[in-house]
Design a protein around this motif. Structure first.
Motif, PDB file in Angstrom:
ATOM      1  N   MET A   1       0.857  -1.178   0.000  1.00 34.90           N
ATOM      2  CA  MET A   1       0.000   0.000   0.000  1.00 34.90           C
ATOM      3  C   MET A   1       0.903   1.241   0.000  1.00 34.90           C
ATOM      4  SD  MET A   1      -2.950   1.117   2.806  1.00 34.90           S
ATOM      5  CE  MET A   1      -3.400  -0.564   3.065  1.00 34.90           C
ATOM      6  N   ASN A   2       0.615   2.208  -0.870  1.00 33.43           N
ATOM      7  CA  ASN A   2       1.453   3.401  -0.944  1.00 33.43           C
ATOM      8  C   ASN A   2       1.117   4.387   0.185  1.00 33.43           C
ATOM      9  OD1 ASN A   2      -0.684   5.136  -1.703  1.00 33.43           O
ATOM     10  ND2 ASN A   2      -0.365   4.739  -3.861  1.00 33.43           N
ATOM     11  N   ALA A   3       1.929   5.429   0.322  1.00 33.35           N
ATOM     12  CA  ALA A   3       1.792   6.387   1.424  1.00 33.35           C
ATOM     13  C   ALA A   3       0.421   7.057   1.442  1.00 33.35           C
ATOM     14  CB  ALA A   3       2.898   7.434   1.336  1.00 33.35           C
ATOM     15  N   ILE A   4      -0.084   7.462   0.285  1.00 30.82           N
ATOM     16  CA  ILE A   4      -1.392   8.136   0.229  1.00 30.82           C
ATOM     17  C   ILE A   4      -2.496   7.203   0.719  1.00 30.82           C
ATOM     18  CG2 ILE A   4      -3.091   9.213  -1.311  1.00 30.82           C
ATOM     19  CD1 ILE A   4      -0.581  10.950  -0.989  1.00 30.82           C
ATOM     20  N   ALA A   5      -2.492   5.976   0.281  1.00 32.50           N
ATOM     21  CA  ALA A   5      -3.496   5.003   0.725  1.00 32.50           C
ATOM     22  C   ALA A   5      -3.385   4.753   2.221  1.00 32.50           C
ATOM     23  CB  ALA A   5      -3.352   3.697  -0.056  1.00 32.50           C
ATOM     24  N   GLN A   6      -2.169   4.681   2.728  1.00 32.04           N
ATOM     25  CA  GLN A   6      -1.969   4.478   4.164  1.00 32.04           C
ATOM     26  C   GLN A   6      -2.509   5.661   4.966  1.00 32.04           C
ATOM     27  OE1 GLN A   6       2.137   3.526   5.036  1.00 32.04           O
ATOM     28  NE2 GLN A   6       2.216   2.052   3.346  1.00 32.04           N
ATOM     29  N   VAL A   7      -2.263   6.882   4.488  1.00 36.17           N
ATOM     30  CA  VAL A   7      -2.755   8.067   5.194  1.00 36.17           C
ATOM     31  C   VAL A   7      -4.274   8.123   5.134  1.00 36.17           C
ATOM     32  CG1 VAL A   7      -2.854  10.597   5.093  1.00 36.17           C
ATOM     33  CG2 VAL A   7      -0.644   9.411   5.072  1.00 36.17           C
ATOM     34  N   ARG A   8      -4.859   7.792   4.005  1.00 43.05           N
ATOM     35  CA  ARG A   8      -6.336   7.777   3.933  1.00 43.05           C
ATOM     36  C   ARG A   8      -6.914   6.778   4.931  1.00 43.05           C
ATOM     37  NH1 ARG A   8      -6.426   8.827  -2.300  1.00 43.05           N
ATOM     38  NH2 ARG A   8      -6.885  11.043  -2.229  1.00 43.05           N
ATOM     39  N   GLN A   9      -6.259   5.650   5.087  1.00 52.16           N
ATOM     40  CA  GLN A   9      -6.683   4.655   6.074  1.00 52.16           C
ATOM     41  C   GLN A   9      -6.552   5.231   7.490  1.00 52.16           C
ATOM     42  OE1 GLN A   9      -4.174   1.074   6.507  1.00 52.16           O
ATOM     43  NE2 GLN A   9      -6.064  -0.091   6.182  1.00 52.16           N
ATOM     44  N   ARG A  10      -5.452   5.935   7.747  1.00 51.66           N
ATOM     45  CA  ARG A  10      -5.249   6.564   9.059  1.00 51.66           C
ATOM     46  C   ARG A  10      -6.263   7.688   9.293  1.00 51.66           C
ATOM     47  NH1 ARG A  10      -0.814   5.222  12.690  1.00 51.66           N
ATOM     48  NH2 ARG A  10      -0.026   3.301  11.796  1.00 51.66           N
ATOM     49  N   GLU A  11      -6.636   8.409   8.242  1.00 53.84           N
ATOM     50  CA  GLU A  11      -7.673   9.448   8.372  1.00 53.84           C
ATOM     51  C   GLU A  11      -8.984   8.826   8.860  1.00 53.84           C
ATOM     52  OE1 GLU A  11      -8.220  12.822   7.821  1.00 53.84           O
ATOM     53  OE2 GLU A  11      -6.158  13.337   7.304  1.00 53.84           O
ATOM     54  N   ARG A  12      -9.347   7.687   8.278  1.00 58.25           N
ATOM     55  CA  ARG A  12     -10.578   7.003   8.713  1.00 58.25           C
ATOM     56  C   ARG A  12     -10.469   6.562  10.170  1.00 58.25           C
ATOM     57  NH1 ARG A  12     -10.084   5.370   3.348  1.00 58.25           N
ATOM     58  NH2 ARG A  12      -9.028   3.429   3.877  1.00 58.25           N
ATOM     59  N   ALA A  13      -9.309   6.056  10.567  1.00 47.92           N
ATOM     60  CA  ALA A  13      -9.095   5.637  11.955  1.00 47.92           C
ATOM     61  C   ALA A  13      -9.152   6.843  12.892  1.00 47.92           C
ATOM     62  CB  ALA A  13      -7.752   4.916  12.089  1.00 47.92           C
ATOM     63  N   LEU A  14      -8.612   7.979  12.454  1.00 46.92           N
ATOM     64  CA  LEU A  14      -8.641   9.191  13.266  1.00 46.92           C
ATOM     65  C   LEU A  14     -10.076   9.665  13.472  1.00 46.92           C
ATOM     66  CD1 LEU A  14      -6.908  11.410  14.660  1.00 46.92           C
ATOM     67  CD2 LEU A  14      -6.991  12.644  12.482  1.00 46.92           C
ATOM     68  N   ARG A  15     -10.877   9.651  12.411  1.00 52.12           N
ATOM     69  CA  ARG A  15     -12.289  10.052  12.534  1.00 52.12           C
ATOM     70  C   ARG A  15     -13.028   9.169  13.522  1.00 52.12           C
ATOM     71  NH1 ARG A  15     -12.509   9.891   6.385  1.00 52.12           N
ATOM     72  NH2 ARG A  15     -11.360  11.770   5.918  1.00 52.12           N
ATOM     73  N   ALA A  16     -12.820   7.860  13.419  1.00 46.52           N
ATOM     74  CA  ALA A  16     -13.481   6.925  14.336  1.00 46.52           C
ATOM     75  C   ALA A  16     -13.054   7.201  15.771  1.00 46.52           C
ATOM     76  CB  ALA A  16     -13.175   5.480  13.937  1.00 46.52           C
ATOM     77  N   ALA A  17     -11.774   7.454  15.980  1.00 40.09           N
ATOM     78  CA  ALA A  17     -11.266   7.724  17.332  1.00 40.09           C
ATOM     79  C   ALA A  17     -11.830   9.038  17.868  1.00 40.09           C
ATOM     80  CB  ALA A  17      -9.741   7.763  17.312  1.00 40.09           C
ATOM     81  N   MET A  18     -11.949  10.054  17.008  1.00 36.74           N
ATOM     82  CA  MET A  18     -12.511  11.331  17.440  1.00 36.74           C
ATOM     83  C   MET A  18     -13.975  11.177  17.829  1.00 36.74           C
ATOM     84  SD  MET A  18     -10.692  13.840  14.639  1.00 36.74           S
ATOM     85  CE  MET A  18     -11.570  15.322  15.128  1.00 36.74           C
TER      86      MET A  18
END
Length: 124
Positions: free
Chosen positions: A1-18
């Motif tokens: 998985m490239n960096a952009i895809a990894q960050v998009r995945q982390r964005e989703r995790a951040l939203r869920a955590a928030m």
């Protein structure tokens, strides 16, 4: 998985955590030396951000986000995301559209937010 895809995945995790005020997950997703500018222009640190969630001062009832626009900048990834939010801060209800920009940095724990900014989007 490239960096952009990894960050998009982390964005989703951040939203869920928030949304869940999951302080442990937020701690894993945010750099220790985070600097973040809130919609009212206040500069906060990671400790302040986590304390807000831990104390229940910030409660998000809804966070509807579009897909993040992401771009590599050197070894970092800049993400920009528009969101419809509703919740309360310090007991005061709020709702509106906001735009978030985040600078994601790669470290041993994966991609983590190193800096960010949120702005309210005026109703048209």
């Amino acid at each position: 998985m490239n960096a952009i895809a990894q960050v998009r995945q982390r964005e989703r995790a951040l939203r869920a955590a928030m949304l869940a005020s999951d302080v442990a997950a937020l701690d894993r997703l945010i750099e220790d030396d985070l600097l973040f500018v809130t919609p009212d222009g206040t500069l906060i640190t990671k400790a302040q951000d986590l304390a807000t969630h831990e104390a229940g001062s910030l409660r998000l009832d809804r966070m509807d986000c579009g897909e993040s626009t992401c771009r590599m900048i050197g070894a970092a990834v800049l993400s920009i995301t528009a969101a419809e939010l509703a919740g309360s801060f310090a007991g005061n209800p709020f709702a509106g559209r906001f735009v978030y920009s985040r600078l994601w940095l790669y470290s041993e724990g994966g991609w983590r937010v190193g800096a960010g900014h949120a702005s309210a989007i005026a109703a048209s």
